[in-house]
Structures are given as structure tokens and as C-alpha cells.
Design a protein around this motif. Structure first.
Motif, PDB file in Angstrom:
ATOM      1  N   UNK A   1      11.469  27.789-139.087  1.00  0.00           N
ATOM      2  CA  UNK A   1      12.387  28.176-138.021  1.00  0.00           C
ATOM      3  C   UNK A   1      11.871  27.663-136.681  1.00  0.00           C
ATOM      4  N   UNK A   2      10.600  27.911-136.389  1.00  0.00           N
ATOM      5  CA  UNK A   2      10.032  27.512-135.102  1.00  0.00           C
ATOM      6  C   UNK A   2       9.883  25.996-134.974  1.00  0.00           C
ATOM      7  N   UNK A   3       9.669  25.327-136.094  1.00  0.00           N
ATOM      8  CA  UNK A   3       9.616  23.865-136.055  1.00  0.00           C
ATOM      9  C   UNK A   3      10.976  23.295-135.677  1.00  0.00           C
ATOM     10  N   UNK A   4      12.042  23.891-136.190  1.00  0.00           N
ATOM     11  CA  UNK A   4      13.391  23.448-135.824  1.00  0.00           C
ATOM     12  C   UNK A   4      13.660  23.716-134.347  1.00  0.00           C
ATOM     13  N   UNK A   5      13.204  24.866-133.870  1.00  0.00           N
ATOM     14  CA  UNK A   5      13.367  25.205-132.455  1.00  0.00           C
ATOM     15  C   UNK A   5      12.641  24.194-131.573  1.00  0.00           C
ATOM     16  N   UNK A   6      11.404  23.881-131.935  1.00  0.00           N
ATOM     17  CA  UNK A   6      10.592  22.941-131.143  1.00  0.00           C
ATOM     18  C   UNK A   6      11.248  21.563-131.120  1.00  0.00           C
ATOM     19  N   UNK A   7      11.740  21.130-132.263  1.00  0.00           N
ATOM     20  CA  UNK A   7      12.394  19.821-132.339  1.00  0.00           C
ATOM     21  C   UNK A   7      13.647  19.784-131.463  1.00  0.00           C
ATOM     22  N   UNK A   8      14.369  20.910-131.413  1.00  0.00           N
ATOM     23  CA  UNK A   8      15.566  20.972-130.573  1.00  0.00           C
ATOM     24  C   UNK A   8      15.207  20.865-129.102  1.00  0.00           C
ATOM     25  N   UNK A   9      14.130  21.519-128.696  1.00  0.00           N
ATOM     26  CA  UNK A   9      13.679  21.404-127.307  1.00  0.00           C
ATOM     27  C   UNK A   9      13.328  19.951-126.981  1.00  0.00           C
ATOM     28  N   UNK A  10      12.690  19.283-127.908  1.00  0.00           N
ATOM     29  CA  UNK A  10      12.349  17.872-127.685  1.00  0.00           C
ATOM     30  C   UNK A  10      13.613  17.042-127.465  1.00  0.00           C
ATOM     31  N   UNK A  11      14.638  17.330-128.251  1.00  0.00           N
ATOM     32  CA  UNK A  11      15.899  16.597-128.099  1.00  0.00           C
ATOM     33  C   UNK A  11      16.556  16.909-126.755  1.00  0.00           C
ATOM     34  N   UNK A  12      16.533  18.172-126.364  1.00  0.00           N
ATOM     35  CA  UNK A  12      17.116  18.562-125.073  1.00  0.00           C
ATOM     36  C   UNK A  12      16.390  17.892-123.916  1.00  0.00           C
TER      37      UNK A  12
END
Length: 218
Positions: free
Chosen positions: A166-177
Motif C-alpha cells: 500500500x505504502x509503495x503505491x502511495x510513494x510511487x504516486x507522489x513521485x508521479x505527482x
């Protein structure tokens, strides 16, 4: 008319953004006094704080993921119109612990609702109001989770007990943003000691909001 400046603090759990914000507030309050607003999401308003209690209550394990996303958006709308926008109209420097990007990362990516869907919900809720700048405290997921385990046992909420995926997906989304909106995002290495992260944050605030600092401080 908005004459103040709105700056959000973002990061995955354990990045230390709230600790940094508290330290920054302590340093800025004596000089800015009523021209500084420190706030948070979910919350920052009487109604929004009540919604926060529902969202983060560890007993609400059966909460539907779309209900969660809508509650965040509802809390944000109330917070925006009752707290943030009036402060900006009063020429205040608004520093907010989380904003729209958190929903896109946590509910959109983490919960797998869809980043675009959650962004659309929040576009409606905020009328497109975004921060002038977003300070993103970047930290590897495993490091952040170790910090939570070591320091926040008495403050664990419903979102703190998710899986590492879950947190890995969150971190990846922040990178994209951050990549998609590089003019708004300011990335700070949150693996550094707190004192250094606070100094880096203060330096960035002086650069992007110099009108709130004296020439000596800049």
C-alpha cells in the motif's frame, strides 16, 4: 482576491513532515503572529475535525474505500472555505499538513480507486484551488515505517496499519505527482536528521515566500 500564499506539506507516513511543520511554526510564529496560519488535513475546522475522527478511527474497519475518499474531499471542502480561503484573503502565509495530493496518493493509488477519479472528486470539492507550492518530504517507505514503529505506537491510526505494498503505491504516486507538477513541488530529502530537514524547509520558504521574511533573515 487571494493575496496570501498557500503552501502544503506532503509525504508518506514516517517522513516527519508534521514534526517539521511544528518546528517551522515555532520559529515563524513570533515574527508573523496573526499573518501565519498552521493547519492540517483532514481537519483544520470544527466540522472537518469531526470528519477526521470518523476517517481515522481504527474501529471503522468496514469503511468502504469510496466512502473514505468522499469523506476526505468533504472535509477538505469545509476546511478550504472556512479556514484557508479567508486566511489567504487576509494576506496570510498558510502552511497546511496535507492537501489534495494526499488523497490522490493514498486513496487514488494506495486504495486503487484511481488517481484520476480521486483527482476529479477533489477538483469538484476545491474548485481547482491548489497550493502555490508543495513541499514534499521524500523518504523510502521502509525507513518511514520503521520510524512509525519506533516512535508512534500510541498514535497509530487506521491508515498506519496498511501493508507495505500500500505504502509503495502511495510513494510511487507522489513521485508521479512531483514529476507532473515540478513547478509546484519542492522535494526535500527526509532521511536527514530532523534539524537539517527543518533548515532546508526554512530555506525553501524564504525563497518562495520572501515577503514574509525580513531582509536580514533572507
Amino acid at each position: 482576491m487571494q493575496t496570501g500564499k498557500f503552501i502544503s506539506f506532503e509525504g508518506t507516513d514516517g517522513a516527519g513532515k508534521t514534526s517539521v511543520l511544528n518546528a517551522v511554526a515555532k520559529r515563524l510564529t513570533p515574527q508573523l503572529q496573526q499573518k501565519l496560519l498552521i493547519t492540517r488535513e483532514p481537519g483544520g475546522d470544527f466540522i472537518s475535525e469531526q470528519i477526521r475522527e470518523v476517517i481515522l478511527n481504527r474501529q471503522n474497519t468496514t469503511m468502504d474505500i469510496r466512502t473514505e475518499a468522499l469523506l476526505y474531499a468533504a472535509s477538505r471542502r469545509q476546511h478550504l472555505v472556512s479556514t484557508i480561503l479567508p486566511a489567504l484573503a487576509d494576506d496570510k502565509l498558510v502552511l497546511c499538513d496535507r492537501y489534495v495530493d494526499s488523497s490522490i496518493a493514498y486513496q487514488g493509488a494506495g486504495r486503487k480507486i484511481g488517481e484520476t477519479k480521486v483527482a476529479d472528486i477533489n477538483l469538484f470539492a476545491t474548485d481547482g484551488v491548489l497550493p502555490f507550492k508543495t513541499i514534499y518530504f521524500d523518504i523510502p517507505v521502509k525507513v518511514g515505517l520503521k520510524r512509525i514503529a519506533a516512535h508512534r505506537q500510541e498514535q497509530i491510526d487506521r491508515l498506519d496499519v496498511e501493508t507495505i505494498d500500500f505504502y509503495e503505491r502511495v510513494h510511487a504516486a507522489y513521485d508521479r505527482l512531483a514529476l507532473a507538477d515540478s513547478n509546484r513541488y519542492i522535494i526535500i530529502d527526509a532521511t536527514q536528521p530532523l534539524k537539517l530537514v527543518v533548515e532546508a524547509t526554512m530555506n525553501q520558504l524564504k525563497l518562495v515566500a520572501p515577503e514574509y521574511f525580513t531582509e536580514e533573515e533572507i
